[in-house]
Design an enzyme around this catalytic site. Structure first.
Site, PDB file in Angstrom:
ATOM      1  N   ASP A  93      -7.456  -4.040  -0.044  1.00 56.76           N
ATOM      2  CA  ASP A  93      -8.367  -3.180  -0.795  1.00 56.76           C
ATOM      3  C   ASP A  93      -9.624  -3.033   0.049  1.00 56.76           C
ATOM      4  OD1 ASP A  93      -8.475  -1.730  -3.425  1.00 56.76           O
ATOM      5  OD2 ASP A  93     -10.461  -2.663  -3.383  1.00 56.76           O
ATOM      6  N   SER A  94     -10.055  -1.815   0.210  1.00 60.18           N
ATOM      7  CA  SER A  94     -11.125  -1.582   1.177  1.00 60.18           C
ATOM      8  C   SER A  94     -11.972  -0.412   0.725  1.00 60.18           C
ATOM      9  CB  SER A  94     -10.518  -1.318   2.561  1.00 60.18           C
ATOM     10  OG  SER A  94      -9.414  -0.447   2.459  1.00 60.18           O
TER      11      SER A  94
ATOM     12  N   HIS B 265     -13.329  -3.299  10.137  1.00 54.82           N
ATOM     13  CA  HIS B 265     -13.207  -4.252   9.032  1.00 54.82           C
ATOM     14  C   HIS B 265     -11.765  -4.728   8.883  1.00 54.82           C
ATOM     15  CE1 HIS B 265     -12.476  -0.153   8.044  1.00 54.82           C
ATOM     16  NE2 HIS B 265     -12.055  -0.391   6.818  1.00 54.82           N
TER      17      HIS B 265
ATOM     18  N   LYS C 234      -3.275   3.202   6.361  1.00 59.52           N
ATOM     19  CA  LYS C 234      -3.456   1.742   6.405  1.00 59.52           C
ATOM     20  C   LYS C 234      -2.252   1.087   7.082  1.00 59.52           C
ATOM     21  CE  LYS C 234      -6.085   0.831   2.111  1.00 59.52           C
ATOM     22  NZ  LYS C 234      -6.005   0.121   0.803  1.00 59.52           N
TER      23      LYS C 234
ATOM     24  N   PHE D 289      -8.790   8.281   8.874  1.00 62.69           N
ATOM     25  CA  PHE D 289      -8.659   8.771   7.499  1.00 62.69           C
ATOM     26  C   PHE D 289      -9.943   8.477   6.735  1.00 62.69           C
ATOM     27  CE2 PHE D 289      -8.017   4.851   4.910  1.00 62.69           C
ATOM     28  CZ  PHE D 289      -7.910   3.916   5.924  1.00 62.69           C
ATOM     29  N   GLY D 290      -9.958   8.838   5.456  1.00 59.03           N
ATOM     30  CA  GLY D 290     -11.072   8.486   4.582  1.00 59.03           C
ATOM     31  C   GLY D 290     -12.422   8.907   5.144  1.00 59.03           C
TER      32      GLY D 290
ATOM     33  N   THR E 136       0.838  -1.196   0.000  1.00 57.95           N
ATOM     34  CA  THR E 136       0.000   0.000   0.000  1.00 57.95           C
ATOM     35  C   THR E 136       0.874   1.246   0.000  1.00 57.95           C
ATOM     36  OG1 THR E 136      -1.788   1.172   1.166  1.00 57.95           O
ATOM     37  CG2 THR E 136      -0.140   0.096   2.548  1.00 57.95           C
TER      38      THR E 136
END
Ligand code: ITT
Length: 200
Positions: free
Chosen positions: A68-69, A181, A12, A153-154, A7
């Site tokens: 991948d998320s 998750h 992450k 984040f995100g 990544t």
């Protein structure tokens, strides 16, 4: 144990390091600037995780893991899904993705007032040209009406996990990294890596 995570997302990597604990030394693609970014052409998180793991395993010796998320929102028929990182356009900052999500939910609010959502994480493990394993996990919750909190984040500022009233960004890494998750997928990964390391 050394673990290479395929990544470029420093958040992450930090979550991998916190979740796995001091037993693991986690490295990522930021230490290999010549690695070419992978086109995420898969239609599922798992397909994209496998693409990223195989691309990294072609240049990094040993076992590599890719993540991948993304976020699936029921009222938006599962969007942003695999497009989570680029929902407001390629290279869009997190704040723009979050604002677009809130705008899109406002548009459908009259007919679809429910705000249920889940974070999804797929991890793929590869070595050389071979996919060794993959794991998937989700974290259920709902989308708040406005961003709150500064951690993570995100979409963390608008995601309220089930059983809580505050967002991941308000709850902070100690809570998020127990129930996310990614934490659930990494629990499966840890078990797998333990078995892989055991002599036959
Ligand atoms: P790499 O492909 O280099 O791993 P990326 O950020 O582009 O980095 P993805 O393609 O998997 O990774 O997209 C993940 C996006 O989904 C991420 O940018 C966030 O917008 C969102 N996301 C995933 N996990 C999240 C989490 O734990 N909290 C908040 N948002 C998350």
């Amino acid at each position: 144990m050394d673990l290479f995570v395929a990544t470029r997302n420093a958040h992450k990597t930090a979550e991998f390091a916190q979740i796995l604990g001091p037993e693991f030394v986690v490295r990522d693609l930021r230490t290999i600037p010549e690695a070419v970014p992978v086109e995420e052409t898969g239609s599922t998180f798992e397909e994209n995780a496998i693409l990223k793991a195989l691309a990294a395993a072609a240049i990094v010796p040993g076992v590599v893991v890719a993540d991948d998320s993304g976020l699936e929102v029921d009222a938006l028929n599962g969007a942003p899904g695999v497009y989570s990182a680029r929902y407001a356009g390629s290279g869009a900052p997190d704040v723009e993705n979050v604002n677009k999500l809130l705008r899109d939910l406002a548009v459908v609010e009259r007919t679809k007032p429910e705000r249920m959502a889940r974070f999804c994480c797929a991890l793929a493990v590869a070595r050389g040209g071979e996919v060794l394993a993959s794991f998937t996990a989700t974290s259920e919750g709902h989308i708040s009406h406005a961003p709150a909190g500064v951690s993570g984040f995100g979409y963390d500022p608008v995601f309220v996990p089930q059983g809580y009233t505050r967002t991941f960004a308000e709850l902070g890494p100690d809570v998020k990294n127990c129930l996310s998750h990614r934490a659930k997928a990494i629990a499966q990964l840890r078990e797998y890596l333990r078995e892989l390391a055991e002599p036959l």
